[in-house]
Design an enzyme around this catalytic site. Sequence first.
Site, PDB file in Angstrom:
ATOM      1  N   VAL A  60       0.563  -0.709   0.257  1.00 31.56           N
ATOM      2  CA  VAL A  60      -0.037   0.328   0.102  1.00 31.56           C
ATOM      3  C   VAL A  60       0.387   1.528   0.056  1.00 31.56           C
ATOM      4  CG1 VAL A  60      -2.354  -0.519   1.156  1.00 31.56           C
ATOM      5  CG2 VAL A  60      -0.228  -0.396   2.833  1.00 31.56           C
ATOM      6  N   GLY A  63       8.164   3.479  -0.898  1.00 31.86           N
ATOM      7  CA  GLY A  63       9.772   5.003  -1.214  1.00 31.86           C
ATOM      8  C   GLY A  63      11.071   4.168  -1.588  1.00 31.86           C
ATOM      9  N   PHE A  65      14.014   3.567   0.694  1.00 29.26           N
ATOM     10  CA  PHE A  65      14.899   2.748   1.237  1.00 29.26           C
ATOM     11  C   PHE A  65      13.218   1.500   1.628  1.00 29.26           C
ATOM     12  CE2 PHE A  65      15.837   5.779   4.045  1.00 29.26           C
ATOM     13  CZ  PHE A  65      14.460   5.165   5.124  1.00 29.26           C
ATOM     14  N   GLY A  66      11.642   2.022   1.435  1.00 32.11           N
ATOM     15  CA  GLY A  66      10.978   1.340   2.327  1.00 32.11           C
ATOM     16  C   GLY A  66       9.469   0.374   1.431  1.00 32.11           C
ATOM     17  N   ARG A  67       9.071  -0.471   2.077  1.00 37.24           N
ATOM     18  CA  ARG A  67       7.710  -0.845   1.848  1.00 37.24           C
ATOM     19  C   ARG A  67       6.673  -0.661   2.761  1.00 37.24           C
ATOM     20  NH1 ARG A  67       6.329  -3.918  -3.818  1.00 37.24           N
ATOM     21  NH2 ARG A  67       7.172  -2.614  -4.342  1.00 37.24           N
ATOM     22  N   ASP A 177       7.252  17.278   9.753  1.00 38.10           N
ATOM     23  CA  ASP A 177       7.213  16.510   8.619  1.00 38.10           C
ATOM     24  C   ASP A 177       5.068  16.573   8.755  1.00 38.10           C
ATOM     25  OD1 ASP A 177       7.382  16.197   6.049  1.00 38.10           O
ATOM     26  OD2 ASP A 177       8.046  13.395   6.503  1.00 38.10           O
ATOM     27  N   LYS A 179       1.844  17.796   6.396  1.00 30.08           N
ATOM     28  CA  LYS A 179       1.977  17.511   4.809  1.00 30.08           C
ATOM     29  C   LYS A 179       0.803  17.254   4.800  1.00 30.08           C
ATOM     30  CE  LYS A 179       5.251  15.338   2.915  1.00 30.08           C
ATOM     31  NZ  LYS A 179       6.441  15.287   2.075  1.00 30.08           N
ATOM     32  N   ASN A 182       0.369  12.692   4.871  1.00 32.84           N
ATOM     33  CA  ASN A 182       1.370  12.562   5.948  1.00 32.84           C
ATOM     34  C   ASN A 182      -0.178  12.958   6.734  1.00 32.84           C
ATOM     35  OD1 ASN A 182       3.408  12.261   5.921  1.00 32.84           O
ATOM     36  ND2 ASN A 182       4.815  13.649   6.352  1.00 32.84           N
ATOM     37  N   ASP A 195       4.092   8.790   9.290  1.00 33.70           N
ATOM     38  CA  ASP A 195       5.479   8.670   8.813  1.00 33.70           C
ATOM     39  C   ASP A 195       6.560   9.942   9.556  1.00 33.70           C
ATOM     40  OD1 ASP A 195       7.756   8.875   7.760  1.00 33.70           O
ATOM     41  OD2 ASP A 195       7.189   9.318   5.348  1.00 33.70           O
ATOM     42  N   THR A 212       9.885  19.010   3.943  1.00 34.75           N
ATOM     43  CA  THR A 212       9.553  19.178   1.838  1.00 34.75           C
ATOM     44  C   THR A 212       9.399  20.445   2.145  1.00 34.75           C
ATOM     45  OG1 THR A 212       7.638  17.428   2.780  1.00 34.75           O
ATOM     46  CG2 THR A 212       7.269  18.796   0.510  1.00 34.75           C
TER      47      THR A 212
END
Length: 363
Positions: A60, A63, A65-67, A177, A179, A182, A195, A212
């Site tokens: 779902v 990124g 280095f992640g999932r 973070d 936004k 998130n 996040d 960001t």
Amino acid sequence: MATTKAKAGLNNEGSPYRETNVSRTEASSPALSAGGAAPLSVANNSRTYSLDDFDTVATVGTGTFGRVFLVKDKKTRGFFALKAMKIPDVIRLKQEQHVHNEKEVLTEVNHPFLITLFWTHHDERFLYMLMDYVPGGELFSYLRSRGRFSNSTGIFYSAEIVCAIEYLHSKEIVYRDLKPENILLDGEGHIRLTDFGFAKKLSDRTWTLCGTPEYLAPEVIQSKGHGRAVDWWALGVLIFEMLAGYPPFFDDNPFGIYQKILAGKLEFPRHLDFYVKDLIKKFLVIDRARRLGNMKNGAEDVKKHRWFKSVDWEAVPNRRLKPPIIPKVSHEGDTSNFDTYPEDEWKKDTPVPPKDLEIFKNF
């Protein structure tokens, strides 16, 4: 139409779910989190999990280095979000401290508007974080499809976010973070902040350039050292973006954005309510000592602003305000509010040498 945003992977501190210089509409989905259930933190969760307890349903979010996987508990048949991060990439991108910060912060928090962490684990290839699954999708998706929100819709989301920020700040945590990407909606339409890769427990101020570009406070850009005031600045940017459909400071590249932020010139669309313009101006004050939310009375000053005069602040954290958007969710494990991702051969990675694993021995 939401404006294209450049992403910051700044000063080697890019977030696990942030890509550098991709448009916002293409940006990878952040770690996800649940609908409706009362939060339960790692600290008070008695069950010990193992990876064998879960069946993977779908990806779902992805990124750098992640999932994030939607997984189903074989015992209870309940759904969770399992965030898996590749250890070699975490090390290569110098993200070790952010990963530890995220775990530390999420272990400490317990609030209806924040994602809940149930369990962490690592093997020779991956770091894992088991969190609640929030099926409603990102607020950003709803904002993008509608163009902009009405004044009353903006008040609802802002009120829940104010309570979430107030709670984090009471624990000396700065989120850093905020936004629309998130902010997740649960099955009933209430928010969950997700996040926490940039979140940090503050002893004093911190100097890391991260976030960001459109949402960075001036003191972050200027490396002056920053603290909780950055979250109130970001809320000002978010309220503007929710009601205008685009952020107050934007440009084709991050440095153009930074120049506009430091110049501090605001141009409001004509349709904006008088009181919300006043509120945004008080959040987007360059001098953080005069920024609303960062003065002596903290969040109380924000809650007393005229734009929020219709809000029953007692009712907000009890989830008693009526959400303006009810996500279409057919069942607990519904993934229709998230993008679909190819289930590729992602897991075929070589194990990490023991000396590299040392860094994560307490994860």
